[in-house]
Design a protein around this motif. Structure first.
Motif, short mmCIF file in Angstrom:
data_model
loop_
_atom_site.label_atom_id
_atom_site.label_comp_id
_atom_site.label_asym_id
_atom_site.label_seq_id
_atom_site.Cartn_x
_atom_site.Cartn_y
_atom_site.Cartn_z
N GLY A 91 0.81 -1.21 0.00
CA GLY A 91 0.00 0.00 0.00
C GLY A 91 0.84 1.25 0.00
O GLY A 91 2.08 1.19 0.10
N PRO A 92 0.22 2.42 -0.09
CA PRO A 92 0.95 3.68 -0.21
C PRO A 92 1.61 4.14 1.08
O PRO A 92 2.57 4.91 1.07
CB PRO A 92 -0.13 4.67 -0.65
CG PRO A 92 -1.41 4.10 -0.09
CD PRO A 92 -1.24 2.61 -0.20
N GLU A 93 1.09 3.67 2.23
CA GLU A 93 1.68 4.10 3.50
C GLU A 93 3.01 3.41 3.73
O GLU A 93 3.21 2.28 3.33
CB GLU A 93 0.74 3.78 4.66
CG GLU A 93 -0.64 4.38 4.55
CD GLU A 93 -1.61 3.46 3.83
OE1 GLU A 93 -1.16 2.41 3.31
OE2 GLU A 93 -2.81 3.80 3.79
N HIS A 94 3.91 4.11 4.37
CA HIS A 94 5.20 3.50 4.73
C HIS A 94 5.05 2.86 6.10
O HIS A 94 5.59 3.32 7.10
CB HIS A 94 6.31 4.56 4.70
CG HIS A 94 6.73 4.93 3.31
ND1 HIS A 94 7.84 4.42 2.70
CD2 HIS A 94 6.15 5.73 2.40
CE1 HIS A 94 7.95 4.91 1.47
NE2 HIS A 94 6.92 5.71 1.27
N HIS A 95 4.32 1.74 6.11
CA HIS A 95 4.11 0.99 7.34
C HIS A 95 4.77 -0.38 7.21
O HIS A 95 4.90 -0.92 6.11
CB HIS A 95 2.60 0.82 7.60
CG HIS A 95 1.91 2.09 7.94
ND1 HIS A 95 0.54 2.24 7.91
CD2 HIS A 95 2.40 3.30 8.34
CE1 HIS A 95 0.20 3.47 8.26
NE2 HIS A 95 1.32 4.13 8.51
N PHE A 96 5.18 -0.91 8.37
CA PHE A 96 5.98 -2.13 8.37
C PHE A 96 5.50 -3.06 9.47
O PHE A 96 4.91 -2.63 10.46
CB PHE A 96 7.46 -1.78 8.57
CG PHE A 96 7.95 -0.75 7.60
CD1 PHE A 96 8.48 -1.14 6.38
CD2 PHE A 96 7.83 0.60 7.88
CE1 PHE A 96 8.90 -0.20 5.46
CE2 PHE A 96 8.25 1.55 6.96
CZ PHE A 96 8.78 1.15 5.75
N LEU A 97 5.79 -4.33 9.30
CA LEU A 97 5.46 -5.35 10.28
C LEU A 97 6.75 -5.86 10.92
O LEU A 97 7.75 -6.07 10.23
CB LEU A 97 4.74 -6.52 9.61
CG LEU A 97 3.42 -6.17 8.91
CD1 LEU A 97 2.94 -7.35 8.07
CD2 LEU A 97 2.36 -5.74 9.91
N VAL A 106 4.09 -0.83 12.42
CA VAL A 106 4.74 0.41 12.85
C VAL A 106 5.00 1.31 11.65
O VAL A 106 4.94 0.86 10.50
CB VAL A 106 6.08 0.12 13.57
CG1 VAL A 106 5.86 -0.72 14.82
CG2 VAL A 106 7.07 -0.58 12.63
N ASP A 107 5.32 2.58 11.94
CA ASP A 107 5.72 3.49 10.87
C ASP A 107 7.24 3.47 10.74
O ASP A 107 7.92 2.68 11.41
CB ASP A 107 5.18 4.90 11.12
CG ASP A 107 5.70 5.53 12.42
OD1 ASP A 107 6.75 5.08 12.96
OD2 ASP A 107 5.06 6.48 12.90
N ILE A 108 7.78 4.33 9.90
CA ILE A 108 9.22 4.32 9.63
C ILE A 108 10.04 4.66 10.86
O ILE A 108 11.23 4.35 10.94
CB ILE A 108 9.57 5.29 8.46
CG1 ILE A 108 10.95 4.97 7.89
CG2 ILE A 108 9.45 6.73 8.92
CD1 ILE A 108 11.04 3.64 7.19
N ASN A 109 9.40 5.27 11.87
CA ASN A 109 10.09 5.61 13.11
C ASN A 109 9.94 4.54 14.17
O ASN A 109 10.42 4.70 15.30
CB ASN A 109 9.57 6.94 13.65
CG ASN A 109 9.82 8.09 12.70
OD1 ASN A 109 10.93 8.26 12.20
ND2 ASN A 109 8.79 8.89 12.44
N GLY A 110 9.27 3.44 13.81
CA GLY A 110 9.09 2.36 14.76
C GLY A 110 7.94 2.55 15.72
O GLY A 110 7.79 1.79 16.68
N GLU A 111 7.08 3.56 15.46
CA GLU A 111 5.94 3.82 16.33
C GLU A 111 4.73 3.03 15.85
O GLU A 111 4.45 2.96 14.65
CB GLU A 111 5.61 5.32 16.32
CG GLU A 111 6.74 6.21 16.83
CD GLU A 111 7.05 5.99 18.30
OE1 GLU A 111 6.11 5.61 19.05
OE2 GLU A 111 8.21 6.19 18.70
N LYS A 112 3.99 2.46 16.78
CA LYS A 112 2.83 1.66 16.42
C LYS A 112 1.77 2.51 15.72
O LYS A 112 1.48 3.62 16.14
CB LYS A 112 2.23 1.00 17.66
CG LYS A 112 3.05 -0.14 18.21
CD LYS A 112 2.28 -1.00 19.20
CE LYS A 112 2.03 -0.29 20.50
NZ LYS A 112 1.40 -1.21 21.50
#
Length: 250
Positions: A45-51, A70-76
């Protein structure tokens, strides 16, 4: 159907299943280090989210639902009963942020990987398996425990466009366009390290693969590493897990 599966896209759920399987197959091969390494995957998807894995959960316990987004900063960015290790995401976020093709990043502390990382000459062309890694290999010097965000710049510069990295005195890292590709790359890198150490332990003179052969593979690095059998082997890996450690897709 789990509550997490009900609240994410089909594409994200598949990414969760594959990533949970990667954690479990790493544990199956004995490559885990209690809870202290990570495998991350970008959410489609377009969001820079990670598992990434829940901090404190053993690799053979990870499930698709327990993975934390989490996001690119590691925040949930999605409610979860689990926490993550922010320091553990520093290496991963550096690669994800700089490499759009790195949909999955795998970092392990295997015994053989760390052993080769301490050798001055590093990985050598002693086996066919080593050629896959050497075709796209980089090194990053040890800077202590990965807690300093400033290290990200140097790590990214060292990684460049390679798919395999040896972190000096630390361990191994691979990245790929899919979980299957990153795992297959790690399998080849780990196997190359195992073979080299076993051969060196004999104390006998060793036959090195010629520079000409290695150069030929390096000239086709992307084609070679991306045709290494990742998508071909992955369904079989899932079938193996269904036999020896089912439940990852929950």
């Amino acid at each position: 159907m789990s509550s997490v599966q009900q609240n994410v896209s089909a594409e994200e759920w598949q990414a969760r299943v594959d990533l949970a399987a990667a954690y479990r197959i790493v544990a199956y091969y004995g490559w885990d280090d209690l809870v202290f390494t990570h495998i991350s995957a970008r959410v489609p998807g377009p969001e820079h989210h990670f598992l990434i894995n829940p901090y404190g959960m053993m690799f053979d316990e990870v499930t698709a639902s327990s993975l934390v987004k989490v996001d690119i900063n590691g925040e949930k960015v999605m409610q979860s009963d689990y926490e993550t290790n922010p320091a553990g995401f520093i290496i991963h976020s550096a690669v994800h942020e700089s490499r759009d093709d790195a949909r999955c990043v795998m970092h392990l502390h295997t015994i053989e990987g760390i052993a080769v990382s301490t050798l001055k000459d590093g990985l050598q062309a002693y086996s066919q398996q080593s050629l896959f890694a050497l075709s796209s290999l980089s090194y990053h010097e040890y800077e202590g425990i990965a807690l300093n965000p400033e290290e990200k710049v140097r790590l990214v510069a060292d990684l460049g466009d390679t798919s395999f990295m040896i972190l000096r005195n630390h361990g191994l890292l691979t990245c790929g366009s899919s979980v299957a590709e990153a795992f297959t790359a790690m399998f080849l890198l780990q196997r190359a390290c195992e073979i080299q150490l076993k051969a060196q332990a004999t104390g006998q003179a060793m036959i090195k693969i010629s520079d000409q052969i290695l150069a030929g593979i390096q000239a086709q690095a992307k084609q070679v590493t991306r045709s290494a059998g990742g998508s071909l082997a992955w369904p079989g890996i899932l079938r193996k897990l269904d036999r020896v450690n089912p439940g990852y897709a929950n």
